[in-house]
Design a protein around this motif. Structure first.
Motif, short mmCIF file in Angstrom:
data_model
loop_
_atom_site.label_atom_id
_atom_site.label_comp_id
_atom_site.label_asym_id
_atom_site.label_seq_id
_atom_site.Cartn_x
_atom_site.Cartn_y
_atom_site.Cartn_z
N HIS A 1 0.73 -1.19 0.16
CA HIS A 1 0.14 -0.06 0.02
C HIS A 1 0.94 1.23 0.01
CE1 HIS A 1 -3.77 1.94 0.62
NE2 HIS A 1 -3.16 2.61 1.77
N ARG A 2 1.18 1.72 -1.24
CA ARG A 2 1.97 2.99 -1.32
C ARG A 2 1.50 3.87 -2.30
NH1 ARG A 2 7.66 0.44 -3.17
NH2 ARG A 2 6.42 0.61 -5.00
N ALA A 3 1.54 5.18 -1.90
CA ALA A 3 1.09 6.35 -2.60
C ALA A 3 1.91 6.50 -4.02
CB ALA A 3 1.38 7.66 -1.94
N ASP A 4 0.87 6.69 -4.79
CA ASP A 4 1.61 6.89 -6.19
C ASP A 4 1.33 8.44 -6.61
OD1 ASP A 4 -1.28 6.76 -6.34
OD2 ASP A 4 -1.32 5.88 -8.32
N TYR A 5 0.63 9.40 -6.02
CA TYR A 5 0.79 10.64 -6.05
C TYR A 5 0.06 11.41 -5.10
CZ TYR A 5 -3.97 10.83 -7.94
OH TYR A 5 -5.48 10.60 -8.08
N TYR A 6 0.32 12.70 -4.80
CA TYR A 6 -0.28 13.44 -3.91
C TYR A 6 -0.48 14.89 -4.41
CZ TYR A 6 3.98 15.86 -2.58
OH TYR A 6 5.28 16.55 -2.93
N LEU A 7 -1.34 15.53 -3.85
CA LEU A 7 -1.65 16.96 -4.24
C LEU A 7 -1.98 17.67 -2.76
CD1 LEU A 7 -4.46 16.22 -6.86
CD2 LEU A 7 -2.16 16.77 -7.31
N GLU A 8 -1.40 19.03 -2.98
CA GLU A 8 -1.53 19.93 -1.62
C GLU A 8 -2.64 21.19 -2.02
OE1 GLU A 8 2.06 20.92 -0.38
OE2 GLU A 8 2.59 19.01 0.52
N GLY A 9 -3.42 21.49 -1.29
CA GLY A 9 -4.10 22.59 -1.38
C GLY A 9 -5.33 22.32 -2.40
N VAL A 10 -6.16 21.15 -2.23
CA VAL A 10 -7.09 20.61 -2.96
C VAL A 10 -8.18 21.38 -2.94
CG1 VAL A 10 -8.32 18.48 -3.60
CG2 VAL A 10 -6.06 18.27 -3.18
N ASP A 11 -9.14 21.87 -3.98
CA ASP A 11 -10.47 22.53 -3.92
C ASP A 11 -11.11 21.59 -5.17
OD1 ASP A 11 -12.45 24.12 -4.06
OD2 ASP A 11 -11.26 25.79 -3.31
N SER A 12 -12.15 20.94 -4.97
CA SER A 12 -12.72 20.45 -6.30
C SER A 12 -13.96 20.48 -5.76
CB SER A 12 -12.60 18.83 -6.19
OG SER A 12 -13.28 18.18 -7.05
N THR A 13 -14.88 20.82 -6.85
CA THR A 13 -16.33 21.15 -6.77
C THR A 13 -17.17 20.56 -7.83
OG1 THR A 13 -15.98 23.52 -6.09
CG2 THR A 13 -18.21 23.03 -7.02
N LYS B 1 -21.52 19.80 -4.78
CA LYS B 1 -20.67 19.39 -3.54
C LYS B 1 -19.23 20.05 -3.83
CE LYS B 1 -22.80 14.81 -3.02
NZ LYS B 1 -23.85 15.27 -3.95
N ARG B 2 -18.77 20.44 -2.76
CA ARG B 2 -17.01 20.94 -2.90
C ARG B 2 -16.50 20.16 -1.58
NH1 ARG B 2 -15.43 27.24 -1.45
NH2 ARG B 2 -13.15 26.76 -2.03
N LEU B 3 -15.12 19.69 -2.09
CA LEU B 3 -14.30 19.15 -1.21
C LEU B 3 -13.08 20.01 -1.42
CD1 LEU B 3 -13.60 16.82 0.83
CD2 LEU B 3 -12.85 15.57 -1.12
N VAL B 4 -12.75 20.34 -0.22
CA VAL B 4 -11.31 21.04 0.11
C VAL B 4 -10.51 20.26 1.08
CG1 VAL B 4 -10.30 23.22 0.75
CG2 VAL B 4 -12.56 23.50 -0.33
N ALA B 5 -9.10 20.08 0.95
CA ALA B 5 -8.34 19.41 1.66
C ALA B 5 -6.88 20.05 1.75
CB ALA B 5 -8.36 18.00 1.40
N GLU B 6 -6.25 19.93 2.85
CA GLU B 6 -4.95 20.67 2.82
C GLU B 6 -3.92 19.64 2.01
OE1 GLU B 6 -3.74 23.39 4.53
OE2 GLU B 6 -5.94 23.84 4.85
N ARG B 7 -4.01 18.36 2.04
CA ARG B 7 -3.36 17.45 1.15
C ARG B 7 -4.26 16.00 1.20
NH1 ARG B 7 2.39 16.20 1.19
NH2 ARG B 7 2.62 14.03 0.61
N LEU B 8 -3.99 15.66 -0.45
CA LEU B 8 -4.74 14.67 -0.95
C LEU B 8 -3.46 13.48 -1.21
CD1 LEU B 8 -7.48 14.45 -3.30
CD2 LEU B 8 -5.38 13.42 -3.79
N THR B 9 -3.65 12.25 -0.66
CA THR B 9 -2.57 11.27 -1.32
C THR B 9 -3.41 10.26 -1.60
OG1 THR B 9 -1.32 11.64 0.73
CG2 THR B 9 -0.92 9.89 -0.39
N HIS B 10 -3.16 9.59 -3.01
CA HIS B 10 -3.88 8.71 -3.61
C HIS B 10 -3.14 7.21 -3.57
CE1 HIS B 10 -4.93 6.09 -7.23
NE2 HIS B 10 -6.12 6.38 -6.83
N PHE B 11 -3.57 6.31 -3.34
CA PHE B 11 -3.03 4.80 -3.32
C PHE B 11 -3.38 4.00 -4.44
CE2 PHE B 11 -2.81 6.66 0.87
CZ PHE B 11 -1.53 6.63 1.18
#
Length: 189
Positions: A39-51, A61-71
């Motif tokens: 289970h390892r991350a393949d990418y991450y994003l910082e300052g996510v803001d998705s509507t 719907k709107r999702l905001v996050a400081e950091r998003l890490t995808h596996f």
């Protein structure tokens, strides 16, 4: 006789070396297949803001996050300080904030972990509502949330405390408190 003995010893040594090489190769194959399932991350994003827009083109719907890490292995996503906003056509939006979150690969389940705040502002004909709980399970497509944890809800001077809750955040809004419900309601003279 000595030649035969040397031949037998040489054959045993050759078999021992062959067996050792075969075991080393098997061990290497096992490790590489285990690493592929890790289970390892393949990418991450910082300052996510998705509507996400609704069918009429308005924000749904709107999702905001400081950091998003995808596996990659299970297509899941971990979120740091997620903030989810669920818009309603005629009413103020619901705002849900937590410490961390986990989103399933198919997007059907969002687990908001740690302290969770659910807020809706007041508007004409709509009372404000502030809910505090922990470890909330969200079904984003259905605007449904639930928890088994302690729940503290406040609306103006009224308050309700309970153990466990289910909320359908779409019209008609329904809240089901599961156990140990206690309330205090202020009556205005």
């Amino acid at each position: 006789m000595i030649e035969q003995r040397n031949l037998v010893i040489g054959g045993l040594l050759l078999a021992l070396v062959g067996g050792t090489l075969w075991l080393a190769r098997q061990s290497s194959l096992d490790e590489s297949s285990h690493a592929a399932q890790e289970h390892r991350a393949d990418y991450y994003l910082e300052g996510v803001d998705s509507t996400m827009m609704d069918l009429s083109g308005r924000p749904g719907k709107r999702l905001v996050a400081e950091r998003l890490t995808h596996f990659m292995d299970d297509d899941s996503t971990e979120l740091l300080q997620p903030r989810l906003t669920l818009y309603d056509l005629d009413r103020p939006p619901w705002r849900v904030v937590s410490e961390t979150g986990w989103l399933s690969g198919d997007g059907e389940v969002l687990l908001l972990q740690g302290a969770v705040k659910i807020d809706r502002s007041a508007a004409p004909g709509v009372r404000p509502l502030h809910i505090r709980t922990r470890d909330l399970r969200v079904q984003p497509r259905d605007n449904y949330v639930e928890t088994d944890a302690q729940v503290n809800a406040r609306s103006n001077a009224d308050r309700i405390d309970a153990k466990g809750m289910q909320i359908w955040l779409q019209q008609p809004i329904r809240i089901k408190l599961l156990a140990n419900v206690r309330g205090r309601y202020e009556v205005n003279p």
